[in-house]
Design a protein around this motif. Structure first.
Motif, mmCIF file in Angstrom:
data_model
loop_
_atom_site.group_PDB
_atom_site.id
_atom_site.type_symbol
_atom_site.label_atom_id
_atom_site.label_comp_id
_atom_site.label_asym_id
_atom_site.label_seq_id
_atom_site.Cartn_x
_atom_site.Cartn_y
_atom_site.Cartn_z
ATOM 1 N N UNK A 117 0.823 -1.212 0.000
ATOM 2 C CA UNK A 117 0.000 0.000 0.000
ATOM 3 C C UNK A 117 0.859 1.266 0.000
ATOM 4 N N UNK A 118 1.991 1.175 0.625
ATOM 5 C CA UNK A 118 2.904 2.335 0.646
ATOM 6 C C UNK A 118 3.410 2.674 -0.754
ATOM 7 N N UNK A 119 3.694 1.631 -1.474
ATOM 8 C CA UNK A 119 4.151 1.836 -2.870
ATOM 9 C C UNK A 119 3.044 2.433 -3.722
ATOM 10 N N UNK A 120 1.845 1.938 -3.539
ATOM 11 C CA UNK A 120 0.722 2.440 -4.291
ATOM 12 C C UNK A 120 0.421 3.898 -3.955
ATOM 13 N N UNK A 121 0.641 4.355 -2.755
ATOM 14 C CA UNK A 121 0.295 5.729 -2.316
ATOM 15 C C UNK A 121 1.418 6.743 -2.599
ATOM 16 N N UNK A 122 2.491 6.304 -3.092
ATOM 17 C CA UNK A 122 3.584 7.245 -3.334
ATOM 18 C C UNK A 122 3.355 8.003 -4.655
#
Length: 400
Positions: free
Chosen positions: A393-398
């Motif tokens: 999810x962190x990758x997606x929100x960057x």
């Protein structure tokens, strides 16, 4: 001071009644059996000493009491003149008898031997000449009161003490005559016939005395007996307390008390003392055996006891109540046999299940251990999975 009585026996005294013979094996078959057993005994004797078999006929054991011997045997092995020979029974008691060479047979003394040993028609005797004028005699019974079902054991209950005798005149002492009385069960003396008196003075049977056996002076009804001290056992007008062991007499008294009557009051008329005492002792023995039995007692024992009691009833003993008790305990024991079998099977089954439980418990412990290991692994993997999700999810929100 002992009393003496003259006794003149019926010539048929030693024979069984018609009813008794019906309970025995076929007469001819019994006689053949006696002959075969006698021949077997003879075959096992030391061949160095001559022997022969003699079958008892009515003339041998009643009336004139003459015993003819095989002429060829007499000519070959016995003296060529009249002599006294000795007959030795299986208790090693000796009986002198007069051998008449011209008649090749035994006269004086044979009558006493026959009566003492209660010989009957059909009995087979093996005569074994162990010395020049001495025979060892083996008696093989064809049939007798002892052949009744279960009664053989009664006859073996009586002790057979040694007899004392004087040379040429058996049982002339008080001690000897009394011992003979206990052994034969005769109620009084058997006087010699005139024929025997003329043949030999040495074989006079004479009058016998009763040792320990008393005459019953007054008839006593059982209801009048209050203690063991006043309890007497009388058969054919004779008190035979001395013929029965003290402990057996006490137990018999208690049995009689339980029925309020003498259990032997209907014994066959004329029954000899030894057989009567044996019947009473055997009744006590079986009562004890029944009393100490249990549900696991072998059925063979119950059958044997009932067979003996049936024989005692034939003799006139009042043992119906013992047979009834025996049938009840036998029935219960029989009914419990299935339960005992199921009980044994249940014990085996339980042991098997307990073994299975141990096995299963072992497997359960192993499974529990494996389960704990999996729980730990799941917890670790769950943490890792959550971490990966967060990274994802962190990758997606960057920002792009």
């Amino acid at each position: 001071m002992f009393k003496q009585i003259a006794f003149h026996p019926d010539k048929n005294e030693m024979h069984l009644s018609y009813e008794q013979k019906q309970t025995l094996p076929d007469n001819d078959k019994a006689k053949r059996c006696a002959i075969e057993r006698a021949e077997e005994v003879q075959a096992n004797l030391d061949p160095k000493f001559p022997s022969f078999v003699k079958i008892m006929l009515p003339s041998h054991i009643s009336g004139g009491f003459w015993l003819g011997l095989p002429k060829k045997f007499c000519d070959s092995h016995l003296p060529d003149k009249d002599v006294m020979v000795t007959l030795v029974d299986e208790d090693q008691d000796e009986f002198p008898a007069n051998f008449l060479v011209k008649k090749t047979g035994l006269s004086g003394g044979w009558r006493g031997f026959s009566h003492v040993h209660r010989l009957v028609e059909g009995d087979a005797l093996v005569f074994h000449l162990i010395r020049k004028t001495k025979f060892q005699v083996y008696i093989i019974r064809a049939f007798s009161l002892g052949a009744l079902d279960g009664v053989v054991s009664l006859l073996t209950l009586n002790s057979r003490p040694k007899r004392t005798s004087q040379r040429g005149n058996p049982l002339t002492t008080t001690e000897g005559t009394a011992t003979k009385r206990r052994k034969t069960g005769l109620m009084a003396a058997l006087p010699p016939s005139e024929e025997e008196k003329s043949r030999s003075n040495s074989d006079e049977v004479g009058s016998e005395v009763l040792e320990g056996i008393r005459f019953l002076e007054n008839t006593v009804e059982f209801k009048d007996i209050k203690t063991i001290e006043s309890f007497t056992i009388a058969v054919n007008g004779l008190i035979i307390d001395s013929e029965i062991p003290k402990d057996a007499r006490t137990k018999y008294y208690k049995l009689c008390c339980s029925r309020g009557a003498f259990l032997h009051e209907n014994l066959l008329d004329g029954m000899n003392i030894n057989l009567a005492a044996g019947a009473i002792s055997e009744t006590v023995h079986i009562a004890d055996a029944i009393q100490t039995s249990n549900v696991s007692t072998s059925e063979d024992n119950f059958i044997a006891w009932d067979k003996s009691l049936a024989a005692l009833e034939q003799l006139g003993m009042n043992v119906g109540f013992l047979r009834a008790r025996l049938q009840r305990v036998k029935s219960i024991a029989s009914e419990s046999e299935t339960d005992l079998k199921r009980y044994a099977e249940a014990l085996v089954g339980r042991a098997h299940i307990e073994k299975e439980i141990i096995t299963v418990n072992g497997k359960l412990a192993e499974l529990e251990k494996t389960s704990k290991m999996l729980d730990s692994e799941i917890e670790t993997l769950e943490t890792m999975t959550n971490r990966d999700e967060m990274r994802f999810q962190s990758v997606l929100g960057s920002a792009w």
